[in-house]
Design a protein around this motif. Sequence first.
Motif, PDB file in Angstrom:
ATOM      1  N   PHE A 165       0.870  -1.179   0.000  1.00  0.00           N
ATOM      2  CA  PHE A 165       0.000   0.000   0.000  1.00  0.00           C
ATOM      3  C   PHE A 165       0.901   1.221   0.000  1.00  0.00           C
ATOM      4  CE2 PHE A 165      -2.577   3.196   2.422  1.00  0.00           C
ATOM      5  CZ  PHE A 165      -3.521   3.417   1.428  1.00  0.00           C
ATOM      6  N   ASP A 166       0.815   2.014  -1.056  1.00  0.00           N
ATOM      7  CA  ASP A 166       1.749   3.123  -1.234  1.00  0.00           C
ATOM      8  C   ASP A 166       1.027   4.348  -1.797  1.00  0.00           C
ATOM      9  OD1 ASP A 166       4.506   3.923  -3.394  1.00  0.00           O
ATOM     10  OD2 ASP A 166       4.297   4.406  -1.266  1.00  0.00           O
ATOM     11  N   PRO A 167       0.124   4.963  -1.014  1.00  0.00           N
ATOM     12  CA  PRO A 167      -0.602   6.131  -1.519  1.00  0.00           C
ATOM     13  C   PRO A 167       0.337   7.314  -1.716  1.00  0.00           C
ATOM     14  CG  PRO A 167      -0.930   5.917   0.841  1.00  0.00           C
ATOM     15  CD  PRO A 167      -0.170   4.691   0.407  1.00  0.00           C
ATOM     16  N   GLN A 168      -0.035   8.192  -2.637  1.00  0.00           N
ATOM     17  CA  GLN A 168       0.764   9.364  -2.947  1.00  0.00           C
ATOM     18  C   GLN A 168       0.036  10.637  -2.529  1.00  0.00           C
ATOM     19  OE1 GLN A 168       3.999   8.984  -4.191  1.00  0.00           O
ATOM     20  NE2 GLN A 168       3.437   6.871  -3.651  1.00  0.00           N
ATOM     21  N   PRO A 169       0.770  11.706  -2.272  1.00  0.00           N
ATOM     22  CA  PRO A 169       0.109  12.971  -1.925  1.00  0.00           C
ATOM     23  C   PRO A 169      -0.885  13.371  -3.013  1.00  0.00           C
ATOM     24  CG  PRO A 169       2.468  13.132  -1.561  1.00  0.00           C
ATOM     25  CD  PRO A 169       2.240  11.823  -2.259  1.00  0.00           C
ATOM     26  N   ALA A 196      -0.602   4.984   9.979  1.00  0.00           N
ATOM     27  CA  ALA A 196      -0.459   5.817  11.175  1.00  0.00           C
ATOM     28  C   ALA A 196       0.523   6.956  10.927  1.00  0.00           C
ATOM     29  CB  ALA A 196      -0.007   4.974  12.361  1.00  0.00           C
ATOM     30  N   ASP A 197       1.637   6.648  10.263  1.00  0.00           N
ATOM     31  CA  ASP A 197       2.592   7.696   9.917  1.00  0.00           C
ATOM     32  C   ASP A 197       1.928   8.773   9.058  1.00  0.00           C
ATOM     33  OD1 ASP A 197       4.788   6.767  11.288  1.00  0.00           O
ATOM     34  OD2 ASP A 197       5.748   5.832   9.556  1.00  0.00           O
ATOM     35  N   LEU A 198       1.161   8.323   8.075  1.00  0.00           N
ATOM     36  CA  LEU A 198       0.537   9.265   7.151  1.00  0.00           C
ATOM     37  C   LEU A 198      -0.598  10.040   7.805  1.00  0.00           C
ATOM     38  CD1 LEU A 198       0.520   7.170   3.848  1.00  0.00           C
ATOM     39  CD2 LEU A 198       2.238   8.784   4.692  1.00  0.00           C
ATOM     40  N   HIS A 199      -1.159   9.509   8.870  1.00  0.00           N
ATOM     41  CA  HIS A 199      -2.168  10.236   9.643  1.00  0.00           C
ATOM     42  C   HIS A 199      -1.519  11.295  10.532  1.00  0.00           C
ATOM     43  CE1 HIS A 199      -6.151   8.786   8.829  1.00  0.00           C
ATOM     44  NE2 HIS A 199      -5.867   7.527   9.075  1.00  0.00           N
ATOM     45  N   LYS A 205       4.607  14.148   9.629  1.00  0.00           N
ATOM     46  CA  LYS A 205       4.134  13.194   8.632  1.00  0.00           C
ATOM     47  C   LYS A 205       2.638  13.383   8.375  1.00  0.00           C
ATOM     48  CE  LYS A 205       7.532  10.449   7.381  1.00  0.00           C
ATOM     49  NZ  LYS A 205       7.863  10.209   5.965  1.00  0.00           N
ATOM     50  N   GLY A 206       2.244  13.097   7.155  1.00  0.00           N
ATOM     51  CA  GLY A 206       0.822  12.982   6.850  1.00  0.00           C
ATOM     52  C   GLY A 206       0.125  14.251   6.433  1.00  0.00           C
ATOM     53  N   ASN A 207       0.785  15.408   6.463  1.00  0.00           N
ATOM     54  CA  ASN A 207       0.093  16.655   6.171  1.00  0.00           C
ATOM     55  C   ASN A 207      -0.417  16.734   4.736  1.00  0.00           C
ATOM     56  OD1 ASN A 207       0.608  17.564   8.767  1.00  0.00           O
ATOM     57  ND2 ASN A 207       2.542  18.527   8.202  1.00  0.00           N
ATOM     58  N   GLU A 208       0.263  16.063   3.820  1.00  0.00           N
ATOM     59  CA  GLU A 208      -0.109  16.137   2.405  1.00  0.00           C
ATOM     60  C   GLU A 208      -0.969  14.963   1.969  1.00  0.00           C
ATOM     61  OE1 GLU A 208       3.558  16.334   0.369  1.00  0.00           O
ATOM     62  OE2 GLU A 208       4.049  18.361   1.037  1.00  0.00           O
ATOM     63  N   TYR A 209      -1.288  14.067   2.894  1.00  0.00           N
ATOM     64  CA  TYR A 209      -2.015  12.861   2.532  1.00  0.00           C
ATOM     65  C   TYR A 209      -3.447  12.908   3.056  1.00  0.00           C
ATOM     66  CZ  TYR A 209       2.503  10.848   1.295  1.00  0.00           C
ATOM     67  OH  TYR A 209       3.721  10.592   0.723  1.00  0.00           O
ATOM     68  N   LYS A 210      -4.348  12.349   2.255  1.00  0.00           N
ATOM     69  CA  LYS A 210      -5.743  12.220   2.659  1.00  0.00           C
ATOM     70  C   LYS A 210      -6.003  10.741   2.918  1.00  0.00           C
ATOM     71  CE  LYS A 210      -7.049  16.097  -0.341  1.00  0.00           C
ATOM     72  NZ  LYS A 210      -7.838  16.496  -1.530  1.00  0.00           N
ATOM     73  N   MET A 211      -6.110  10.381   4.183  1.00  0.00           N
ATOM     74  CA  MET A 211      -6.225   8.979   4.542  1.00  0.00           C
ATOM     75  C   MET A 211      -7.636   8.639   4.994  1.00  0.00           C
ATOM     76  SD  MET A 211      -3.242   8.098   3.802  1.00  0.00           S
ATOM     77  CE  MET A 211      -3.501   6.391   4.254  1.00  0.00           C
ATOM     78  N   GLY A 212      -8.132   7.475   4.528  1.00  0.00           N
ATOM     79  CA  GLY A 212      -9.416   6.978   4.984  1.00  0.00           C
ATOM     80  C   GLY A 212      -9.242   6.119   6.233  1.00  0.00           C
ATOM     81  N   LYS A 230      -0.366  -5.358  21.610  1.00  0.00           N
ATOM     82  CA  LYS A 230      -0.256  -4.139  22.393  1.00  0.00           C
ATOM     83  C   LYS A 230      -0.028  -2.927  21.497  1.00  0.00           C
ATOM     84  CE  LYS A 230       1.338  -6.219  26.724  1.00  0.00           C
ATOM     85  NZ  LYS A 230       2.426  -6.245  27.753  1.00  0.00           N
ATOM     86  N   ASN A 231       0.783  -3.118  20.448  1.00  0.00           N
ATOM     87  CA  ASN A 231       1.018  -2.029  19.500  1.00  0.00           C
ATOM     88  C   ASN A 231      -0.264  -1.647  18.774  1.00  0.00           C
ATOM     89  OD1 ASN A 231       3.496  -4.053  19.479  1.00  0.00           O
ATOM     90  ND2 ASN A 231       4.350  -1.997  19.235  1.00  0.00           N
ATOM     91  N   ILE A 232      -1.040  -2.671  18.414  1.00  0.00           N
ATOM     92  CA  ILE A 232      -2.289  -2.421  17.684  1.00  0.00           C
ATOM     93  C   ILE A 232      -3.280  -1.680  18.574  1.00  0.00           C
ATOM     94  CG2 ILE A 232      -4.290  -3.541  16.620  1.00  0.00           C
ATOM     95  CD1 ILE A 232      -2.284  -5.753  15.686  1.00  0.00           C
ATOM     96  N   LEU A 233      -3.386  -2.095  19.825  1.00  0.00           N
ATOM     97  CA  LEU A 233      -4.256  -1.388  20.761  1.00  0.00           C
ATOM     98  C   LEU A 233      -3.808   0.067  20.919  1.00  0.00           C
ATOM     99  CD1 LEU A 233      -4.786  -4.052  23.583  1.00  0.00           C
ATOM    100  CD2 LEU A 233      -6.437  -3.340  21.845  1.00  0.00           C
ATOM    101  N   GLY A 234      -2.495   0.280  20.939  1.00  0.00           N
ATOM    102  CA  GLY A 234      -1.970   1.638  21.043  1.00  0.00           C
ATOM    103  C   GLY A 234      -2.350   2.495  19.849  1.00  0.00           C
ATOM    104  N   LEU A 235      -2.315   1.913  18.652  1.00  0.00           N
ATOM    105  CA  LEU A 235      -2.708   2.650  17.447  1.00  0.00           C
ATOM    106  C   LEU A 235      -4.195   2.985  17.472  1.00  0.00           C
ATOM    107  CD1 LEU A 235      -0.691   0.670  14.736  1.00  0.00           C
ATOM    108  CD2 LEU A 235      -0.231   2.991  15.550  1.00  0.00           C
ATOM    109  N   MET A 236      -5.001   2.035  17.950  1.00  0.00           N
ATOM    110  CA  MET A 236      -6.440   2.289  18.045  1.00  0.00           C
ATOM    111  C   MET A 236      -6.728   3.447  19.000  1.00  0.00           C
ATOM    112  SD  MET A 236      -7.757  -1.663  18.214  1.00  0.00           S
ATOM    113  CE  MET A 236      -9.441  -1.235  18.596  1.00  0.00           C
ATOM    114  N   ASN A 237      -6.003   3.487  20.120  1.00  0.00           N
ATOM    115  CA  ASN A 237      -6.189   4.569  21.083  1.00  0.00           C
ATOM    116  C   ASN A 237      -5.690   5.907  20.542  1.00  0.00           C
ATOM    117  OD1 ASN A 237      -7.306   2.875  23.044  1.00  0.00           O
ATOM    118  ND2 ASN A 237      -5.302   2.340  23.894  1.00  0.00           N
ATOM    119  N   ALA A 238      -4.619   5.849  19.744  1.00  0.00           N
ATOM    120  CA  ALA A 238      -4.060   7.088  19.191  1.00  0.00           C
ATOM    121  C   ALA A 238      -4.916   7.660  18.066  1.00  0.00           C
ATOM    122  CB  ALA A 238      -2.639   6.830  18.683  1.00  0.00           C
ATOM    123  N   PHE A 239      -5.629   6.776  17.350  1.00  0.00           N
ATOM    124  CA  PHE A 239      -6.427   7.213  16.208  1.00  0.00           C
ATOM    125  C   PHE A 239      -7.855   6.664  16.308  1.00  0.00           C
ATOM    126  CE2 PHE A 239      -2.010   7.102  14.826  1.00  0.00           C
ATOM    127  CZ  PHE A 239      -1.864   8.389  14.323  1.00  0.00           C
TER     128      PHE A 239
END
Length: 316
Positions: A165-169, A196-199, A205-212, A230-239
């Motif tokens: 998965f490699d979306p572009q700006p 997560a980086d693109l968000h 990171k992520g300022n130029e990307y539109k993420m669903g 644990k990492n996945i739960l952390g991502l869910m809490n962060a986003f």
Amino acid sequence: MAHATIHMGVTIPQLLRGASRICPAHSTLTVLRHSAFCYCTANGTLKSKRKMDHLERTASNFRQEVISQAKVCGITNESETVKRLRLAIANKDFTFKAGQWVDFFIPGVSVVGGFSMCSSPGLLEREGILELAVKYTAHPPAHWIHTECTVDSEVALRVGGDFFFDPQPGDSPVKLVLIAGGVGINPLFSILLHVADLHGYQEGKGNEYKMGTVKLYYSAKNTKELLFKKNILGLMNAFPGKIMCRFHVTQQSSQICEELQPHVTEGRISEKDLEKHVSKDTLWYICGPPPMIESISKLLSNIGVPTNCVFFEKWW
């Protein structure tokens, strides 16, 4: 890895000799020139009914020219059967897309491994680090990782694969549904971290990307075998509302911990789970054992998902 048609190919020593023009002739690569080789036959067919190795299965997949030396800089137990490696990458031209894998060359081991990255391209860009999570098997590369690999061990890596998965700006946002079985979580976790980086999870990171949105369905025998939970739960809490996950366990015998309970379903991923995500702007990524790929693909076909919106990687 994904099943690949076998074509006439060159040997790994030839490729490594070519790579010496790209990356320094370190001692590790010198050893690898003599030890790693490809089993493809001249006419592209197998001479026996033995199980195909990684190089044969992926013979028609994209591969980068760059081969980089790498040094193991961390080893942890991700589960009772899976080791997580942190690798410091020597070559600054070495890059990958979320979801891809590496050819894994080990000095003194003739068989070449194939392992998907479980880290984001952003980690490599920021710190020069790549991570792999490898399940114990008798296959020589995996066996070496579990029995002989130590911090400061040197290997060589080459990126390949058409599953990413490699979306572009400026691209229109898409929704992702990621469906993982067992250790097949690796490339999908890399995609999840990339999203997560693109968000904007990492500053700048992520300022130029539109993420669903992203919904991960992850199936394993039991919660002990759920990698990166644990990492996945952390991502869910962060986003919240942007990154979501449902864990499925098929042979749970112990009590599920309180933290995981709200996110766990006992039983396989079903048609009912998936049909709620069907839309014209949804992409589906699947990675797991071949029977699971076939089952999920059939479910998606039954609920009207176009085949050009479904991407999969088969692990054998």
